[in-house]
Design a protein around this motif. Structure first.
Motif, PDB file in Angstrom:
ATOM      1  N   HIS A   1     -44.389  19.070 -29.094  1.00 61.17           N
ATOM      2  CA  HIS A   1     -45.551  19.301 -28.225  1.00 61.17           C
ATOM      3  C   HIS A   1     -46.425  20.453 -28.762  1.00 61.17           C
ATOM      4  N   ALA A   2     -45.775  21.375 -29.520  1.00 64.77           N
ATOM      5  CA  ALA A   2     -46.470  22.603 -29.900  1.00 64.77           C
ATOM      6  C   ALA A   2     -47.572  22.363 -30.920  1.00 64.77           C
ATOM      7  N   VAL A   3     -47.531  21.229 -31.611  1.00 65.71           N
ATOM      8  CA  VAL A   3     -48.579  20.968 -32.593  1.00 65.71           C
ATOM      9  C   VAL A   3     -49.642  20.032 -32.029  1.00 65.71           C
ATOM     10  N   LYS A   4     -49.516  19.706 -30.715  1.00 70.84           N
ATOM     11  CA  LYS A   4     -50.510  18.782 -30.140  1.00 70.84           C
ATOM     12  C   LYS A   4     -51.752  19.551 -29.723  1.00 70.84           C
ATOM     13  N   LEU A   5     -52.892  19.033 -30.123  1.00 70.00           N
ATOM     14  CA  LEU A   5     -54.157  19.694 -29.833  1.00 70.00           C
ATOM     15  C   LEU A   5     -54.402  19.779 -28.332  1.00 70.00           C
TER      16      LEU A   5
ATOM     17  N   ASP B   1     -40.766  36.382 -29.035  1.00 66.97           N
ATOM     18  CA  ASP B   1     -40.545  35.888 -27.674  1.00 66.97           C
ATOM     19  C   ASP B   1     -40.243  34.392 -27.655  1.00 66.97           C
ATOM     20  N   GLY B   2     -39.807  33.857 -28.774  1.00 68.81           N
ATOM     21  CA  GLY B   2     -39.393  32.459 -28.789  1.00 68.81           C
ATOM     22  C   GLY B   2     -40.509  31.497 -29.116  1.00 68.81           C
ATOM     23  N   ASN B   3     -41.402  31.901 -29.991  1.00 68.62           N
ATOM     24  CA  ASN B   3     -42.502  31.042 -30.433  1.00 68.62           C
ATOM     25  C   ASN B   3     -43.370  30.557 -29.269  1.00 68.62           C
ATOM     26  N   ILE B   4     -44.113  29.486 -29.518  1.00 69.31           N
ATOM     27  CA  ILE B   4     -45.042  29.020 -28.479  1.00 69.31           C
ATOM     28  C   ILE B   4     -44.253  28.526 -27.268  1.00 69.31           C
ATOM     29  N   SER B   5     -44.892  28.681 -26.096  1.00 65.10           N
ATOM     30  CA  SER B   5     -44.221  28.278 -24.862  1.00 65.10           C
ATOM     31  C   SER B   5     -44.036  26.768 -24.835  1.00 65.10           C
ATOM     32  N   GLY B   6     -43.102  26.348 -24.022  1.00 65.42           N
ATOM     33  CA  GLY B   6     -42.879  24.918 -23.849  1.00 65.42           C
ATOM     34  C   GLY B   6     -41.889  24.696 -22.736  1.00 65.42           C
ATOM     35  N   PRO B   7     -41.781  23.454 -22.255  1.00 64.80           N
ATOM     36  CA  PRO B   7     -40.806  23.181 -21.194  1.00 64.80           C
ATOM     37  C   PRO B   7     -39.395  23.333 -21.742  1.00 64.80           C
TER      38      PRO B   7
ATOM     39  N   SER C   1     -43.668  26.941 -16.399  1.00 59.67           N
ATOM     40  CA  SER C   1     -43.818  27.751 -17.593  1.00 59.67           C
ATOM     41  C   SER C   1     -43.728  26.852 -18.825  1.00 59.67           C
ATOM     42  N   GLY C   2     -44.825  26.785 -19.565  1.00 59.85           N
ATOM     43  CA  GLY C   2     -44.781  26.025 -20.811  1.00 59.85           C
ATOM     44  C   GLY C   2     -45.255  24.593 -20.697  1.00 59.85           C
ATOM     45  N   TYR C   3     -45.870  24.256 -19.583  1.00 53.50           N
ATOM     46  CA  TYR C   3     -46.492  22.932 -19.466  1.00 53.50           C
ATOM     47  C   TYR C   3     -47.563  22.999 -18.392  1.00 53.50           C
TER      48      TYR C   3
ATOM     49  N   GLU D   1     -45.054  17.338 -22.066  1.00 52.67           N
ATOM     50  CA  GLU D   1     -44.785  18.252 -23.175  1.00 52.67           C
ATOM     51  C   GLU D   1     -43.321  18.219 -23.593  1.00 52.67           C
ATOM     52  N   TYR D   2     -42.495  17.520 -22.797  1.00 51.33           N
ATOM     53  CA  TYR D   2     -41.064  17.588 -23.076  1.00 51.33           C
ATOM     54  C   TYR D   2     -40.666  16.648 -24.218  1.00 51.33           C
ATOM     55  N   TYR D   3     -39.971  17.205 -25.205  1.00 51.54           N
ATOM     56  CA  TYR D   3     -39.354  16.393 -26.247  1.00 51.54           C
ATOM     57  C   TYR D   3     -37.936  16.885 -26.404  1.00 51.54           C
ATOM     58  N   PRO D   4     -37.001  15.986 -26.699  1.00 49.99           N
ATOM     59  CA  PRO D   4     -35.610  16.442 -26.879  1.00 49.99           C
ATOM     60  C   PRO D   4     -35.546  17.523 -27.957  1.00 49.99           C
ATOM     61  N   ALA D   5     -34.641  18.481 -27.753  1.00 51.48           N
ATOM     62  CA  ALA D   5     -34.580  19.650 -28.640  1.00 51.48           C
ATOM     63  C   ALA D   5     -34.429  19.263 -30.108  1.00 51.48           C
ATOM     64  N   LYS D   6     -33.812  18.109 -30.372  1.00 55.82           N
ATOM     65  CA  LYS D   6     -33.589  17.720 -31.770  1.00 55.82           C
ATOM     66  C   LYS D   6     -34.885  17.309 -32.453  1.00 55.82           C
ATOM     67  N   GLU D   7     -35.828  16.824 -31.664  1.00 56.92           N
ATOM     68  CA  GLU D   7     -37.052  16.274 -32.250  1.00 56.92           C
ATOM     69  C   GLU D   7     -38.017  17.381 -32.629  1.00 56.92           C
ATOM     70  N   LYS D   8     -37.734  18.062 -33.729  1.00 59.30           N
ATOM     71  CA  LYS D   8     -38.656  19.108 -34.164  1.00 59.30           C
ATOM     72  C   LYS D   8     -39.488  18.583 -35.320  1.00 59.30           C
TER      73      LYS D   8
END
Lengths: 372, 263
Positions: B54-58, B256-262, A218-220, A119-126
């Motif tokens: 990652h947040a838009v991945k199904l 709370d900072g949008n969807i969770s993620g690493p 948390s988050g993955y 799930e990790y992507y560099p912060a710039k890659e939005k």
């Protein structure tokens, strides 16, 4: 040959056998500790959470339902319109269990190799929500609409005879999502099965973030970093929620008797009801002096058992195996966690007491509707 | 004049004063227009304008939360349509339901409502499962998990109250089984432990006609007033509460900072 398979499945489906198999397999499939993980890998059970494992599982479940739909008895139950969502939920719960565990194991491998999680992507890659997310949502929404339309055209909603308060069906079943509670009624009185346990479930679920102080994972998706919390949650989710729903829907027939999936739902099936209270065991069978008239004396042994279960076990564990947990979380959190865990264990414990000793109630004070 | 005639009908509409007054941004083609299209639309601004990849991945979200919300909207619309034809009385309820499929050509509105309801229970459960498996309940999202559990409970109650409305055998006996448990509520049900303690002298305060089950059914058994109560709960009270809770849920996702993620 087919008959043999069906009879075997009928036999294995009995709650006493299926629950035992699930409970024994559980820590090996979802290893809560490193020790179990060693066995988990020795027995090659981690292969369940690979693509091949998922595919084999899918084939087995589909074969089971194929057998069901071709069977004259099971197909009657499967084809009930309100039971169709249960077939759907079995598939989806298992599929998403596999999907999350598959991704968790992939991530665990990456982290063990020192790589970032998938799930990790560099912060710039939005990405921009328009179009990247909005279009995915739009497609998901259309597919869901198509699915619901086909379902609605293909399968009429169930409608039986007009309500008749004088004619109760046998069995009378609650809606499917409450069948787990109705199944618990076999083992507990309504104040526990219908009120106390559901309240504890809701409160326990709400309390999860305040109990689980592990900052990792948390988050993955990951399993190795959160073994114990995932193990406990899956026990509640699969064993205490989904499993009783499946049993209640498919395997409970007239008079709430157990029927194997390929068995005919016959009203004539007789099951001996010879359940005995703990107080009867002690005063009548062991001491042979008859029940004392004071209910508190009569039920003293059961009361001591229950108090010891909820009172002594947490203290013993706090001095032994769970000392680290107590030190990490403090006495209030520790006490609540162990209380909820013991409450979660109470259902299988009561089930086994019923199956082995025909125990009806541990504490039986019907005068005050207080039966456990 | 010649320039105007060459414009297509589509661009005339999207260029008109009325259209541009509604949609401030044209159909977005540039980066800044795409950002604005989210910010300027009350519905789309539930979303942030930008998200991590990652947040838009199904395979991460399973889209279960979004689908639950969509199913709620489908249920609201189909439910409103059903309310036009359905009368919550013992006399008419069942025949109105029969008429919905017998008198209406291709009448599947009740099917849509019922199967969507089942579907929503499933998607909400799976959404909870996804949130757990990704550890998304961990700080700073712990309170939103609590709100989510309440939403799950409300979803179950909505489905349960709707179960009675067709007023057939399936409905009344399922609700009878369900509400019979309420009479065993500790202290508040007349067959619950401790209820006998709530008494003044010899007069019990918690009886068959004053306990929590009576409050739920408006009577001692599942009858006329139970049907009305469940109808009001199903169509007005519970949707009202769940919409407030959903607003909190969505608002807190963003706060709370949008969807969770690493990290």
């Amino acid at each position: 040959m087919l008959e043999l398979i069906k009879n075997t499945i009928d036999f294995l489906s009995q709650p006493s056998i299926s629950l035992t198999m699930i409970l024994v397999a559980f820590p090996f499939v979802f290893p809560p500790t490193e020790k179990f993980d060693v066995w988990h890998r020795k027995l090659k059970l981690h292969k369940i959470w690979t693509k091949q494992g998922g595919l084999i599982g899918l084939v087995f479940i589909t074969l089971y339902f194929f057998l069901g739909f071709t069977d004259e008895h099971f197909s009657l139950i499967l084809k009930k319109p309100d039971n169709v969502p249960i077939i759907f939920i079995i598939y989806s719960v298992l599929f998403f269990l596999w999907l999350s565990m598959y991704q968790a194991y992939e991530n665990d491998k990456r982290m063990a190799a020192g790589e970032p999680v998938a799930e990790y992507y560099p912060a710039k890659e939005k990405v921009l929500v328009w179009p990247d997310l909005v279009f995915i949502e739009f497609i998901a929404l259309i597919l869901m609409t198509v699915f619901l339309l086909i379902w609605s055209i293909a399968l009429p909603a169930p409608l039986e005879q007009a309500a008749n308060p004088t004619l109760s069906p046998n069995p009378a079943k609650a809606p499917w999502y409450f069948l787990g509670l109705q199944e618990m009624l076999v083992y507990f009185d309504p104040w526990i099965a219908g009120v106390l346990f559901p309240s504890l479930m809701i409160l326990g679920l709400m309390a999860i973030p305040y109990f689980d102080r592990n900052k990792e994972g948390s988050g993955y998706y990951s399993f190795a970093q959160r073994r114990k919390s995932i193990f406990i949650f899956l026990y509640g989710w699969l064993v205490l929620w989904i499993f009783p729903i499946v049993v209640g829907t498919f395997f409970r027939g007239p008079n709430w008797n157990f029927f194997g999936p390929f068995e005919e739902w016959s009203v004539a099936k007789v099951v001996a009801l010879s359940n005995v209270n703990l107080s009867d065991y002690i005063w009548v069978k062991m001491l042979r002096i008859g029940l004392p008239s004071n209910p508190l004396i009569r039920e003293s042994v059961g009361i001591v058992f229950i108090l010891a279960y909820f009172g002594v076990i947490p203290i013993v564990l706090a001095r032994g195996k769970l000392r680290a947990l107590l030190e990490k979380l403090g006495p209030i959190r520790y006490g609540l966690i162990v209380f909820l865990a013991l409450a979660m264990m109470l259902l299988p414990i009561k089930m086994y007491l019923r199956w082995t000793l025909n125990l009806k109630y541990i504490i039986a004070i019907p005068e005050a509707f207080f039966n456990i | 004049m010649a320039d105007n005639e060459r414009k297509s009908l589509g661009s005339r509409i999207t260029g008109s004063m009325v259209w541009t007054s509604i949609f401030r941004t044209p159909f977005p083609t540039t980066r800044s227009e795409r950002l604005k299209s989210i910010l300027n639309n009350v519905f789309l601004h539930l979303h942030p304008a930008k998200l991590s990849r990652h947040a838009v991945k199904l395979k991460y979200t399973w889209c279960m939360g979004g689908l639950s919300f969509y199913l709620f909207i489908v249920l609201t619309i189909s439910g409103i349509l059903l309310m036009f034809y359905y009368r919550p009385t013992v006399e008419y309820a069942y025949t109105d339901i029969v008429d919905l499929s017998e008198q209406v050509p291709m009448g599947i509105m009740r099917e849509i409502h019922r199967w969507t309801a089942h579907m929503m229970v499933i998607t909400v459960l799976l959404h909870m499962f996804r949130v757990f498996m990704t550890g998304s309940y961990k700080p700073p999202r712990e309170f939103n998990w609590v709100v989510g559990v309440l939403l799950l409970t409300l979803t179950l109650f909505l489905s349960f109250t709707g179960y009675l409305l067709p007023w057939d055998q399936l409905a009344i006996w399922a609700i009878t089984v369900g509400t019979n448990m309420a009479r065993a509520t500790p202290f508040l049900g007349h067959e619950g432990p401790g209820a006998a303690l709530l008494a003044i002298g010899d007069i019990n305060l918690v009886t068959m006609s004053s306990d929590v089950r009576f409050a739920l059914l408006g009577g001692r058994f599942v009858g006329e007033s139970a049907l009305l109560r469940f109808y009001v709960l199903h169509c007005v009270a519970l949707p009202f509460i769940i919409m407030i809770m959903m607003s909190v849920h969505f608002w807190r996702i963003r706060r709370d900072g949008n969807i969770s993620g690493p990290l």
